[in-house]
Design an enzyme around this catalytic site. Structure first.
Site, short mmCIF file in Angstrom:
data_model
loop_
_atom_site.label_atom_id
_atom_site.label_comp_id
_atom_site.label_asym_id
_atom_site.label_seq_id
_atom_site.Cartn_x
_atom_site.Cartn_y
_atom_site.Cartn_z
CG HIS A 131 33.67 43.51 33.54
ND1 HIS A 131 34.42 42.37 33.76
CD2 HIS A 131 34.18 44.08 32.43
CE1 HIS A 131 35.33 42.26 32.81
NE2 HIS A 131 35.21 43.29 31.99
CG ASP A 141 34.57 34.55 27.09
OD1 ASP A 141 34.70 35.27 26.08
OD2 ASP A 141 35.22 34.73 28.13
NE ARG A 192 37.35 38.24 20.61
CZ ARG A 192 37.08 38.81 21.80
NH1 ARG A 192 36.60 38.09 22.81
NH2 ARG A 192 37.27 40.10 21.97
CB SER A 202 34.14 38.32 25.54
OG SER A 202 35.05 37.97 26.53
CE LYS A 259 34.70 37.08 30.59
NZ LYS A 259 35.88 37.17 29.78
N1 URA Z 1 37.88 41.28 28.46
C1 URA Z 1 37.12 40.18 28.27
O1 URA Z 1 36.71 39.52 29.21
N2 URA Z 1 36.80 39.84 27.00
C2 URA Z 1 37.22 40.53 25.92
O2 URA Z 1 36.88 40.19 24.82
C3 URA Z 1 38.02 41.67 26.14
C4 URA Z 1 38.33 42.03 27.42
#
Ligand code: URA
Length: 436
Positions: free
Chosen positions: A82, A161, A168, A183, A187
């Site tokens: 990621h 999320d 947010r 978050s 995922k």
């Molecule tokens: N990327 C994400 O997937 N979540 C966040 O909270 C910030 C950046």
């Protein structure tokens, strides 16, 4: 348990138990804790923070708010990467086929671009026919057959999320390290992976521009991931300057394919190979970093990484000829304008944020989550930091279609603002800043 008491507890600096966090996340899903209470909660968390134990419980609750994929029937290690996002950051398209060719399965769930940063899904969709919306059966089949699969987030993966991220965004609470950690990890861990490599970017074009913030985020994600039993390795990498020479969707696919042919720019190859090597190490298919890097390089030299990319493109409905003749398969902009150097000297600065923003103005990026991108638009850099230029040399090409003609003056101006040229030579900035 009442949400209002928990909001007060966090407001006053208290620590949640695992049960309290599970109550709150379950309430977000079934509506018993309304979003106005969650809004107050995110603000309280923003100011008061969370302990490692609270953050781990939040990741776990969000991860289990939806389907957690089980890829145990696919042999071998499953490892993903990621990135916190940047400009010209196309490493996923390069390292996923490299890792697959070296024996690591990469079940990658990616996002779209927003603002000045690009997203893997938009890049992939510039390949004619490529489908990113596979159902779970197809996701498994492509992962098994190709050793990699490249899809978008489905409604089943970490639904908490999706709701929380939108909330947010609307409540100015995105920049909270425990909430970002929850978050991203919820995922990624829902993909059914065995291990995760994180590319945490820092610098002008990064989501966390200050190195100390990026380091704190990387430390949080590695600590929590490991606490949840998943090997996680983070690299802190430089995003002051765009990665590679192409910014924009089809242009970046073309550059990624050049990398898989062994003809990519050095900076992009270095970051892609270092991240891929970490994936091999976490997957247990290499003895040490040198061994991992040499496997990765071999997969480029013998064509096996390119072959994996061709396989996944075809398996996901795309035109496989893109691997051999991208210029004839990918969309191309009707217009190309040059930006030329107005003085001689060395390029000292090529600010990623402004380059990304200029590319967005030409149509390559979106300003709202619902916006569309022009796959052909973008910027090709002829010079990077450290290079010498003479007055009148081309610094960059601006690619755009006639419907974005109106944006050309602003994009050109934005690009010019990104560049500083000075008399003294300057060293190329280091790319891999830290390993955590
Ligand atoms: N990327 C994400 O997937 N979540 C966040 O909270 C910030 C950046």
């Amino acid at each position: 348990m009442r949400a209002v008491d928990l909001i007060r507890k966090k407001r006053d600096g208290g620590e949640f138990s695992g049960d309290e966090i599970r109550f709150l996340v379950a309430g977000l899903g079934d509506g018993t804790v309304p979003t106005y209470q969650w809004s107050a909660l995110t603000m309280a968390i923003y100011w008061r923070g969370m302990t490692a134990a609270e953050t781990a419980a939040l990741v776990d609750a969000m991860l289990h708010s939806g389907t957690v994929l089980d890829l145990a029937d696919i042999p071998g290690p499953k490892v993903d990467k990621h990135s916190t996002g940047g400009v010209g950051d196309k490493t996923s398209l390069i390292l996923a086929p490299i890792a697959a060719a070296c024996g690591v399965t990469v079940p990658m769930v990616s996002g779209r671009g927003l603002g000045h940063t690009g997203g893997t899904l938009d890049k992939l969709e510039s390949i004619p026919g490529f489908r990113i919306d596979l159902d779970l059966d197809a996701y498994r089949r492509v992962a098994r057959e190709c050793g990699l699969v490249l899809v978008g987030q489905t409604a089943e993966i970490a639904p908490a999320d999706r709701v929380l991220y939108a909330l947010r965004d609307a409540t100015a609470t995105v920049e909270s390290i425990p909430l970002i950690t929850a978050s991203i990890l919820s995922k990624k861990l829902a993909e059914g992976i065995d291990a995760l490599v994180l590319d945490v970017k820092t610098g002008d074009g990064a989501f966390m521009s200050r190195t100390e913030d990026a380091r704190a985020l990387a430390a949080s994600m590695t600590t929590i991931g490991r606490a949840l039993g998943k090997p996680v390795q983070a690299l802190l990498t430089n995003m002051d300057v765009p990665l590679g020479c192409s910014v924009g969707n089809a242009l970046e696919v073309s550059e990624s394919i050049a990398c898989l042919h062994g003809k990519g720019p050095d900076d992009l190859m270095e970051v892609s190979l270092e991240l891929a090597a970490e994936m091999l190490l976490l997957g247990g298919v290499a003895k040490n970093r040198e061994d991992a890097l040499s496997h990765c390089r071999r997969s480029i030299a013998d064509g096996s990484a390119l072959e994996r990319f061709r396989r996944v493109v075809i398996a996901q409905g795309g035109d496989g000829r893109v691997c051999d003749e991208p210029e004839n398969v990918l969309p191309r902009a009707e217009r190309i304008e040059w930006v030329k150097a107005e003085q001689s000297g060395y390029v000292h600065r090529l600010a990623a944020w402004s380059v990304g923003h200029a590319s967005m103005l030409l149509g390559a990026g979106r300003t709202t989550a619902e916006g569309r991108v022009d796959p052909a638009a973008g910027i090709v850099l002829h010079r990077k930091v450290g290079d010498f230029v003479k007055t009148g040399d081309v610094l960059a090409e601006l690619h755009f279609n006639p419907s974005f003609e109106h944006a050309l003056p602003a994009a050109r101006e934005m690009f010019k603002q990104a560049v500083t040229i000075a008399d003294e030579p300057v060293a190329r900035p280091p790319l891999i800043l830290e390993r955590l």
